[in-house]
Design an enzyme around this catalytic site. Sequence first.
Site, PDB file in Angstrom:
ATOM      1  N   GLU A 115      41.005  -7.666 -69.412  1.00  0.00           N
ATOM      2  CA  GLU A 115      39.805  -7.200 -68.636  1.00  0.00           C
ATOM      3  C   GLU A 115      38.888  -8.202 -68.972  1.00  0.00           C
ATOM      4  OE1 GLU A 115      40.247  -3.205 -70.270  1.00  0.00           O
ATOM      5  OE2 GLU A 115      38.170  -3.691 -70.998  1.00  0.00           O
ATOM      6  N   LYS A 117      35.545  -9.651 -70.948  1.00  0.00           N
ATOM      7  CA  LYS A 117      34.862  -9.232 -72.091  1.00  0.00           C
ATOM      8  C   LYS A 117      33.550  -9.321 -71.817  1.00  0.00           C
ATOM      9  CE  LYS A 117      34.296 -10.324 -76.915  1.00  0.00           C
ATOM     10  NZ  LYS A 117      32.964 -10.181 -76.870  1.00  0.00           N
ATOM     11  N   ASP A 119      29.367  -9.305 -71.758  1.00  0.00           N
ATOM     12  CA  ASP A 119      28.457  -9.953 -72.890  1.00  0.00           C
ATOM     13  C   ASP A 119      27.502  -8.997 -73.078  1.00  0.00           C
ATOM     14  OD1 ASP A 119      27.528 -11.686 -74.656  1.00  0.00           O
ATOM     15  OD2 ASP A 119      27.185 -13.366 -73.161  1.00  0.00           O
ATOM     16  N   TYR A 227      35.895   1.053 -72.276  1.00  0.00           N
ATOM     17  CA  TYR A 227      37.186   0.427 -72.344  1.00  0.00           C
ATOM     18  C   TYR A 227      38.360   1.081 -73.433  1.00  0.00           C
ATOM     19  CZ  TYR A 227      34.239  -2.040 -75.833  1.00  0.00           C
ATOM     20  OH  TYR A 227      33.482  -2.175 -76.906  1.00  0.00           O
ATOM     21  N   LYS A 316      37.944 -16.295 -75.600  1.00  0.00           N
ATOM     22  CA  LYS A 316      36.639 -16.695 -75.371  1.00  0.00           C
ATOM     23  C   LYS A 316      36.533 -17.862 -74.218  1.00  0.00           C
ATOM     24  CE  LYS A 316      33.637 -14.982 -77.215  1.00  0.00           C
ATOM     25  NZ  LYS A 316      32.886 -14.722 -78.558  1.00  0.00           N
ATOM     26  N   CYS A 410      11.533 -49.230 -58.727  1.00  0.00           N
ATOM     27  CA  CYS A 410      12.872 -48.930 -58.581  1.00  0.00           C
ATOM     28  C   CYS A 410      13.667 -49.653 -59.721  1.00  0.00           C
ATOM     29  CB  CYS A 410      13.505 -49.058 -57.302  1.00  0.00           C
ATOM     30  SG  CYS A 410      15.243 -48.644 -57.247  1.00  0.00           S
ATOM     31  N   CYS A 413      16.439 -52.045 -57.160  1.00  0.00           N
ATOM     32  CA  CYS A 413      15.919 -53.007 -56.140  1.00  0.00           C
ATOM     33  C   CYS A 413      14.411 -53.442 -56.194  1.00  0.00           C
ATOM     34  CB  CYS A 413      16.170 -52.392 -54.881  1.00  0.00           C
ATOM     35  SG  CYS A 413      14.873 -51.178 -54.336  1.00  0.00           S
ATOM     36  N   CYS A 429      12.587 -44.128 -54.202  1.00  0.00           N
ATOM     37  CA  CYS A 429      12.611 -45.692 -54.140  1.00  0.00           C
ATOM     38  C   CYS A 429      12.132 -45.842 -52.608  1.00  0.00           C
ATOM     39  CB  CYS A 429      13.806 -45.999 -54.405  1.00  0.00           C
ATOM     40  SG  CYS A 429      14.259 -47.811 -53.889  1.00  0.00           S
ATOM     41  N   CYS A 435      18.164 -50.835 -50.915  1.00  0.00           N
ATOM     42  CA  CYS A 435      18.360 -50.880 -52.469  1.00  0.00           C
ATOM     43  C   CYS A 435      19.967 -50.395 -52.470  1.00  0.00           C
ATOM     44  CB  CYS A 435      17.748 -49.537 -52.674  1.00  0.00           C
ATOM     45  SG  CYS A 435      18.071 -48.753 -54.378  1.00  0.00           S
TER      46      CYS A 435
HETATM   47  N1  5U1 Z   1      36.401  -5.419 -72.483  1.00  0.00           N
HETATM   48  C1  5U1 Z   1      36.767  -5.033 -73.791  1.00  0.00           C
HETATM   49  N2  5U1 Z   1      35.766  -5.454 -74.453  1.00  0.00           N
HETATM   50  N3  5U1 Z   1      36.067  -5.146 -75.784  1.00  0.00           N
HETATM   51  C2  5U1 Z   1      35.439  -5.093 -76.938  1.00  0.00           C
HETATM   52  N4  5U1 Z   1      37.413  -4.331 -74.360  1.00  0.00           N
HETATM   53  C3  5U1 Z   1      36.913  -4.224 -75.701  1.00  0.00           C
HETATM   54  N5  5U1 Z   1      37.627  -3.814 -76.684  1.00  0.00           N
HETATM   55  C4  5U1 Z   1      37.021  -3.931 -77.801  1.00  0.00           C
HETATM   56  C5  5U1 Z   1      36.042  -4.341 -77.901  1.00  0.00           C
HETATM   57  C6  5U1 Z   1      35.200  -4.530 -79.506  1.00  0.00           C
HETATM   58  O1  5U1 Z   1      37.527  -3.221 -78.935  1.00  0.00           O
HETATM   59  C7  5U1 Z   1      38.728  -2.733 -78.918  1.00  0.00           C
HETATM   60  C8  5U1 Z   1      39.431  -2.755 -80.274  1.00  0.00           C
HETATM   61  C9  5U1 Z   1      38.647  -1.042 -78.615  1.00  0.00           C
END
Ligand code: 5U1
Length: 678
Positions: A115, A117, A119, A227, A316, A410, A413, A429, A435
């Site tokens: 899945e 990650k 941010d 998650y 990553k 330029c 040219c 130019c 040119c």
């Molecule tokens: N998608 C996802 N991000 N993330 C971050 N899954 C996920 N699982 C994590 C973390 C820190 O920790 C697992 C060890 C549950």
Amino acid sequence: MTVPARARQRAADLREQINQHNYRYYVLDDPVISDAEYDRLLRELQELESKYPALITADSPTQRVGAQPLSSFAEVKHKVPMLSLSNAFDENEVIAFDRRIRERAELGVVEYVAEPKMDGLAVSLSYEHGVLVRGATRGDGTTGEDVTQNIKTIRSIPLRLLGNRHPRSIEVRGEVFMTHTGFLALNERQRNAGLKEFVNPRNAAAGSLRQLDPKLTAERPLQMFCYAAGEVENARMPETQHELLRQLRAWGLAASPLAALVKGVDQCLAYYRDLVESRKSLSYPIDGVVYKVNSLRLQRTLGAVSRAPRWALAHKFPAEEETTIVNAIEVQVGRTGAITPVARLEPVFVGGVTVSNATLHNRAEIERLDVKIGDTVVVRRAGDVIPEIVKVVKSRRPRTAKRFRFPDRCPVCRSEIVYEGGEGIIARCSGGLYCSAQRKEMLKHFASRRAMDIDGLGDKIIDQLVEAGMVEDAGDLYALTAAQLASLDRLAEKSARNLINALERSKWTTLSRFLFALGISQVGETTARQLAHHYGSLRAVMDATEDELQSLTDIGPIVAANIHMFFRQPHNEQVIDKLRQRGVVWPETKQSKQDPSSLPLSGKTMVLTGTLSAMTRDEAKTKLQRLGAKVTGSVSRKTDYVIVGADPGSKASKAEQLGIEMLDEAQFIQLLAEHRVK
Ligand code: 5U1
């Protein structure tokens, strides 16, 4: 005041309806009512509750905002530590991770859930008897902060779980994040209010969740994807990560719609590569892929080392920002004569490639950044975007840093540079085709893959052809001989012959490619495709008036004027004639002025995955677009069909999971044949 039974019943109905609509909106991404209708339901509930305060419950959707500001956050000890993830920065590290698991588990192939990650920042939600009682940040993994008031303002987090057989208590973990548009809008508001802007969506999400006044958090566009589960009391839980995600969704919690089951490391890597491609089209920031062993029993057996589980890995994406030094600032001349300042950088690895140049756009941008030669700068490269300088690290400016002076002639040219646009920020130019830099750029664009696709006609060869006076315009390319090409530096006889063959092949093209290849100012691929669809023939495009051109969606007065002007230049007509005389052809249709919405696949969203044997993906995409389809890079609920070639990636499993209709190559070719697309 006693509450009439009718009011009590209505409040319960409204709560149930609002919770269901939240679920459809945030979890299924499939709302069935408008925002205004949703607001009406919420307002009705608010009015009932203010008339009969006894009706208010802690999990009522009206209770998301309203708590008093805090003076500080209380500490929360996590019952089960919130682990972090080990990171992998290249494919070999993922291969090693899979090998370790296979060896420990004594399995030939391991099933994972992959899945995105997110941010954002990790949080934990505690539900008791289905009611949200606490939200906490991860903190150091053992102790976090109690941000319950703020968590409650996030609409995608249910205050009460859906369904009825909930665990006595459960802790759910996930990531709170902010969408790109939410981030931009927030920064605009901050700017207008004279407040500090956030550096990126992650900082904005973290800053928003740590507001002491929940009213401020409520104004921030936060979302959450769940998650994992922490401690669970009194419930039978699923046996796999994939089923766990399904269970979380059934309780009304949002989980990433892109989470997919993958078998073995090859499918993990294919998922990663797909996501690298489709990342640009996602509305929220992600910084990699997480792979997790699917079997929860195997996860328990594998356990953790220090603070990271052995059963999960974060793969990553390459860093998108780095610092480096500006060695020089030079100007480049584009195909329309636009003069762009470019920073020559100390080479630095960023966003997966080594970057040694970054665009500075124009004079105003140099002033805005206040960048000087010798400065240390932060460079950003996201996806295929041209690297840019984000900011100057002023604290590291050397005394010897030199200001850049924009030239008035330029550099190629020596023609005068004229300044246009608002406040004269666009430098151009005035040399036109006199040119050689403009001629070279025009030819490079003409030969490029998405234009005439002349394989092997690279920048270095074009530079030599122009410098040797062998080619003045695109038409001259088709008069070149193998002997002439073989006389160029570093072009062997065989390559020269290959290039002649490539030129020959490129003659058979499409109207939209040809229109794009002409390099009309501001006519990109999409506009060229629209022109070709709408008019069907080059003559019709050439004869179109500015007013007619403007009736096409996406064509405004400036682009219409550019197109009209281009075809009124005798020189351009001569080049087009020369190209046709030398054999450049494309099919023309009589379906001129066809309404795009009448095309057989108009309104349909399609995705391609895997390898097709009869054509490349680009070719397949063009054919689908000719039938009116919108072709996107990732599968979502909005996708109508997925075309599946050999060795498909995770898009196919995602489509299967979502029940989206899939066509194999034979069915796809049949579809094209039915609509007479070659
Ligand atoms: N998608 C996802 N991000 N993330 C971050 N899954 C996920 N699982 C994590 C973390 C820190 O920790 C697992 C060890 C549950």
